[in-house]
Scaffold this active site. Structure first.
Site, PDB file in Angstrom:
ATOM      1  N   HIS A  53      46.211  62.228  30.850  1.00 28.47           N
ATOM      2  CA  HIS A  53      45.636  61.286  32.027  1.00 28.47           C
ATOM      3  C   HIS A  53      44.177  61.136  31.786  1.00 28.47           C
ATOM      4  O   HIS A  53      43.448  61.564  32.719  1.00 28.47           O
ATOM      5  CB  HIS A  53      46.116  62.115  33.430  1.00 28.47           C
ATOM      6  CG  HIS A  53      47.665  61.993  33.531  1.00 28.47           C
ATOM      7  ND1 HIS A  53      48.073  61.089  34.439  1.00 28.47           N
ATOM      8  CD2 HIS A  53      48.635  62.827  33.114  1.00 28.47           C
ATOM      9  CE1 HIS A  53      49.482  61.059  34.386  1.00 28.47           C
ATOM     10  NE2 HIS A  53      49.817  62.218  33.477  1.00 28.47           N
ATOM     11  N   TYR A 320      46.211  72.766  31.349  1.00 34.47           N
ATOM     12  CA  TYR A 320      45.180  72.177  31.875  1.00 34.47           C
ATOM     13  C   TYR A 320      43.921  73.032  31.612  1.00 34.47           C
ATOM     14  O   TYR A 320      42.684  72.481  31.550  1.00 34.47           O
ATOM     15  CB  TYR A 320      45.501  72.075  33.448  1.00 34.47           C
ATOM     16  CG  TYR A 320      46.478  71.278  33.910  1.00 34.47           C
ATOM     17  CD1 TYR A 320      47.079  70.609  32.824  1.00 34.47           C
ATOM     18  CD2 TYR A 320      46.835  71.342  35.196  1.00 34.47           C
ATOM     19  CE1 TYR A 320      48.221  69.749  33.570  1.00 34.47           C
ATOM     20  CE2 TYR A 320      47.975  70.318  35.577  1.00 34.47           C
ATOM     21  CZ  TYR A 320      48.511  69.775  34.693  1.00 34.47           C
ATOM     22  OH  TYR A 320      49.721  68.817  35.063  1.00 34.47           O
TER      23      TYR A 320
END
Length: 329
Positions: A53, A320
């Protein structure tokens, strides 16, 4: 057709990294580190950019809770007046220049940070209706299989073999399509979380972020004709004219619906509770700079909202964190 999404991904991978090789896995490397290693090989390493992303737009707005929300959760998010929100729209893949209309840019994402007196709370969603795999290890293995399934790979390719034993992996990608606007796309929380009410009762749920103006999707051939940044440009132009609003819904399961498997969506007829309204009011002036400090974590919660036993939540948190650490160096 069920393999189309993975076939497109493999094609993109080999167009970008035809000579790349997956690094050998060190014995001490965690699953999260291995996952980001594969992503960096698939999509390239881009200094200061997310491993996945990568392309996005940071926006700001507010959330106003519904009256019913406080009956499900004691969280401060649902108690009082509107609270400020920082959010980020994004395209899939770790390619920061991917065209917004590319099929590989799906699923588009929407991550939100609710700024509360007792701490920030993050919600991370995307346009998939369910996830391709159920665990972090399976996600790593899926990416690795894609990386080894180029045009010269022997049949059955590694990704075909993987999909044969993981049916959702071949179908999940088809549930996300290019919208006419990021303000006209429904975003889903594929993982289950738990509300806790004032009496201590827990209620499982999954987030659904539903555009007030309705979802409006675009045929792939039309999406392919759009300019490379049409979605990011459109949302900024739209916000310059007025706010974009979404209903923040909590879908509730019934007996027998799985809580800990993101590959299994709950039926559409399950009750959805309107928890409030997310209103996006403006795009930040310098999105590239603003997003550097943003790390949206699915387990960043406040009292009244808890993680479930879905193993994918912790896997996402760990990955993440690894990605953030690398792009911050």
């Amino acid at each position: 057709m069920q393999h189309a999404f993975l076939t497109r991904t493999a094609a993109l991978v080999f167009a970008l990294t035809a000579t790349a090789a997956i690094p050998a896995r060190a014995e001490e490397a965690s699953t999260a580190e291995q996952t980001i290693d594969v992503m960096n090989t698939l999509f390239g390493k881009h200094a200061g950019i997310r491993a996945n992303h990568a392309k996005g737009a940071v926006v700001e707005g507010s959330f106003t809770p519904s009256k019913e929300a406080a009956t499900l959760s004691k969280a401060s998010l649902f108690k009082g007046p509107a609270v400020p929100v920082t959010a980020r729209y994004s395209n899939a893949t770790g390619v920061p220049t991917i065209p917004d209309g590319s099929p590989n840019a799906n699923p588009h994402g929407l991550a939100m940070r609710f700024k509360l007196a007792d701490g920030d709370m993050d919600v991370v969603t995307n346009a998939l209706k369910y996830f391709p795999v159920a665990t972090g290890e399976e996600f790593r293995d899926l990416l690795t299989a894609v990386s080894k399934s180029g045009p010269d790979a022997a049949k059955p390719t590694p990704v075909e073999t993987f999909v044969a034993s993981h049916p959702a992996a071949g179908k999940a990608g088809a549930t996300a399509k290019t919208p006419t606007s990021l303000g006209r796309q429904t975003f889903n929380g594929v993982n289950a979380f738990l509300f806790v009410d004032v009496a201590g009762k827990k209620q499982a749920f999954r987030w659904r972020i539903v555009p007030v103006d309705g979802e409006e999707l675009m045929p792939p051939d039309e999406a392919a004709k759009q300019t490379p940044n049409f979605l990011m440009d459109e949302i900024r132009a739209r916000l310059a004219k007025g706010p974009v609003s979404y209903r923040v819904e909590a879908q509730l399961p019934e007996a027998g619906d799985p809580i800990n498997d993101a590959t299994k969506p709950w039926p559409d007829d399950r009750k959805s509770v309107n928890m409030g309204t997310l209103t996006i009011t403006k795009a930040v002036a310098d999105s590239a700079e603003a997003e550097k400090a943003l790390l949206f974590m699915p387990n960043a919660l406040v009292d009244g909202v808890e993680v479930s036993d879905d193993p994918l939540i912790d896997a996402r948190v760990q990955a993440y964190a690894v990605s953030f650490g690398r792009r911050s160096q």
